[in-house]
Design an enzyme around this catalytic site. Structure first.
Site, PDB file in Angstrom:
ATOM      1  N   GLU A 163       0.796  -1.234   0.000  1.00 50.52           N
ATOM      2  CA  GLU A 163       0.000   0.000   0.000  1.00 50.52           C
ATOM      3  C   GLU A 163       0.826   1.282   0.000  1.00 50.52           C
ATOM      4  O   GLU A 163       0.660   2.145   0.849  1.00 50.52           O
ATOM      5  CB  GLU A 163      -0.949  -0.003   1.212  1.00 50.52           C
ATOM      6  CG  GLU A 163      -1.942  -1.144   1.157  1.00 50.52           C
ATOM      7  CD  GLU A 163      -2.855  -1.201   2.370  1.00 50.52           C
ATOM      8  OE1 GLU A 163      -4.049  -1.426   2.185  1.00 50.52           O
ATOM      9  OE2 GLU A 163      -2.377  -1.047   3.509  1.00 50.52           O
TER      10      GLU A 163
HETATM   11  C1  TNX Z   1      -4.685  -4.057   4.552  1.00 54.30           C
HETATM   12  S1  TNX Z   1      -3.034  -6.535   4.305  1.00 54.30           S
HETATM   13  C2  TNX Z   1      -3.416  -3.870   5.064  1.00 54.30           C
HETATM   14  C3  TNX Z   1      -3.246  -3.502   6.472  1.00 54.30           C
HETATM   15  C4  TNX Z   1      -4.569  -3.272   7.152  1.00 54.30           C
HETATM   16  C5  TNX Z   1      -5.540  -4.342   6.731  1.00 54.30           C
HETATM   17  C6  TNX Z   1      -6.853  -4.262   7.417  1.00 54.30           C
HETATM   18  C7  TNX Z   1      -2.003  -5.476   4.093  1.00 54.30           C
HETATM   19  C8  TNX Z   1      -0.758  -5.931   3.537  1.00 54.30           C
HETATM   20  N1  TNX Z   1      -2.281  -4.182   4.368  1.00 54.30           N
HETATM   21  O1  TNX Z   1      -2.432  -2.353   6.579  1.00 54.30           O
HETATM   22  O2  TNX Z   1      -4.377  -3.330   8.522  1.00 54.30           O
HETATM   23  O3  TNX Z   1      -5.752  -4.224   5.353  1.00 54.30           O
HETATM   24  O4  TNX Z   1      -7.675  -5.335   7.101  1.00 54.30           O
END
Ligand code: TNX
Length: 490
Positions: free
Chosen positions: A304
């Site tokens: 992300e």
């Molecule tokens: C996505 S899964 C994220 C996390 C969040 C999560 C909440 C991932 C690699 N990144 O930063 O906590 O969703 O469900």
């Protein structure tokens, strides 16, 4: 029993009764810790555990009369590494394995064959019987994991040990700790003390946060190793780094530190991708962690990132991967890293199997954590009180009733190391919340990871799940009474 074993044959014999006179025998010194753990479990008082006898001459195939034999034979190549065979007759029990971990998993099976009253610390006067069976067992996957996000909400050493105990009950063997994120930095790094002094001082909602000293981390790692659980440290980068950016201005392009963050938005932060301070931090961090973490893996997150161009992101991952390898570790990254050409020993952890990206199977090593199946932070249903919903509702059946080999059709099944269920903690703040989101789903994850494909069926699983409830009650766990499961009144 959960996870379902490879094979189980019931014998037409009375059950074996464990009494104060039952001998506990280990066939080698290395078998003593598991045997002693079991002796404590069945003791009439914690201080009254039967001392383990080390008797190296009981390697007979038949159970020794009136005894429970923990037979560790490292030369026995008929029993696979983490596997075991368990023989119970009315006169004795013999548990055999070729490794200490196999012996431990066999002991967990024995534990589940005992009545659930064995789990009550305060109810030590009881009759303990084990049904006469023969079980041959070994895991399907080497990676049987859970992840705990201690950044969004901090959980102390005792909470982490509690989670490790619960993993061990279900033969799981990996605990991935998500040790840094926007909301908090949770491991002491001696060369960058403000990461924890400031960056560890809060959490989602503005609570006090916290962090582990390196000595506490080592204590967690040891506690886990005693239960055959490996701890994998993650430091998420270059995004999910606001806590670090707030602690050291020089980690920001522009050198202005943002304030601490206690919300739950994602994607807004990044280390300055080509800053000198950034690369000093990554090097110091990996060096210090490599020195105290026996795991061969360091997880660098990589998810992300909205603030870098694809080229900047790729260059960042490649450089971080080289540092991880320089300190003798293998890199793991969330599936965004599949867009980058990775070193051959790196591992991709898939969380969005349907989202197009690079070649997730490029290194032949993948961990499956599909969010709409395995994310323990997703609400079970609209009616359950905590959890996120971005990947949908994940009820007990949805989390259990899927097959790893068909999740990503283009992926070679041989590339699947196993599965891991992440517990993100934006909405999860207490031990009781952790338990509620983990159970019953964690038991299903364990079965996906351990049991042969052909031994898994929802209709059978839900009955076995219902039978676990008295054990969870005895352990004092706060579990979700899902309407999917035919609970019996206890
Ligand atoms: C996505 S899964 C994220 C996390 C969040 C999560 C909440 C991932 C690699 N990144 O930063 O906590 O969703 O469900």
């Amino acid at each position: 029993m959960i996870p379902a074993p490879v094979s189980i044959t019931t014998r037409d014999l009375p059950a074996f009764e464990v009494t104060n006179d039952t001998r506990v025998i280990a066939t080698s010194r290395d078998a003593v810790p598991v045997a002693a753990w079991f002796a404590r479990l069945v003791a009439s008082a914690p201080s009254r555990a039967t001392p383990v006898e080390v008797v190296t001459s009981v390697r007979a195939a038949a159970p020794a009369p009136g005894a429970i034999v923990f037979d560790l034979d490292r030369g026995d190549d008929r029993i696979p590494g983490e596997g075991y065979t368990l023989d119970v007759t009315d006169t004795g029990i013999r548990l055999a394995a070729s490794t200490p971990s196999g012996l431990f998993y066999g002991a967990q099976t024995l534990r589940q064959l005992l009545p659930s009253v064995v789990e009550y610390e305060a109810a030590r006067r009881r009759t303990l019987t084990v049904p006469a069976v023969r079980i041959e067992d070994a895991p399907r996957y080497a990676w049987r994991g859970a992840m705990l996000d201690v950044s969004r909400h901090f959980f102390g050493v005792d909470d982490v040990k509690h989670v490790i105990d619960l993993l061990a009950l279900y033969k799981m063997n990996r605990l991935h700790l998500h040790l840094s994120d926007d909301q908090g930095w949770r491991l002491e790094i001696a060369s960058w003390p403000k990461l924890t002094a400031l960056g560890g001082s809060t959490e989602v909602g503005g609570g006090p946060g916290g962090f582990y000293t390196q000595a506490e981390f080592v204590e967690i790692v040891r506690y886990a190793a005693d239960r055959f659980v490996e701890v994998i440290p993650e430091f998420d980068m270059p995004g999910h780094t606001n806590a670090a950016l707030a602690s050291y201005p020089e980690l920001n392009c522009g050198e202005i530190a943002p304030p601490l963050f206690t919300g739950i938005r994602v994607g807004f932060s990044t280390l300055c991708h080509d800053g000198d301070a950034t690369w000093r931090l990554v090097d110091d961090l990996v060096r210090e962690v490599a020195a105290i973490s026996p795991s061969p893996f360091v997880h660098i997150g990589g998810d992300e990132v909205e603030k870098l161009t694809p080229a900047q992101y790729a260059a960042f991952i490649t450089r971080a991967e080289a540092i991880v390898r320089r300190y003798g570790k293998r890199m793991i990254g969330w599936d965004e890293v599949a867009a980058v050409a990775l070193a051959p020993d790196s591992i991709v952890q898939v969380w969005r199997p349907g989202t197009p990206k690079g070649d997730v199977g490029q290194t032949g090593a993948v961990i499956l954590s599909p969010a709409d199946r395995l994310y323990l932070d997703m609400r079970y249903s609209p009616a359950t009180p905590i959890g996120l919903e971005w990947a949908g509702h994940v009820d007990v059946r949805r989390s259990y009733d899927w097959e790893p080999e068909t999740l990503i059709p283009s992926l070679d099944p041989a590339a699947i190391l196993g599965v891991e269920a992440p517990l993100w903690t934006e909405t999860i703040a207490t031990r009781s919340d952790l338990e509620f989101m983990m159970f019953p789903r964690l038991a299903g994850v364990a079965e996906i990871a351990w049991s042969p494909r052909g031994q898994r069926a929802w209709d059978d699983f839900r009955e076995r799940l219902a039978a676990q409830a008295p054990r969870w009650t005895a352990l004092g766990l706060n579990f979700y009474r899902s309407p999917d499961v035919p609970w019996r009144i206890e």
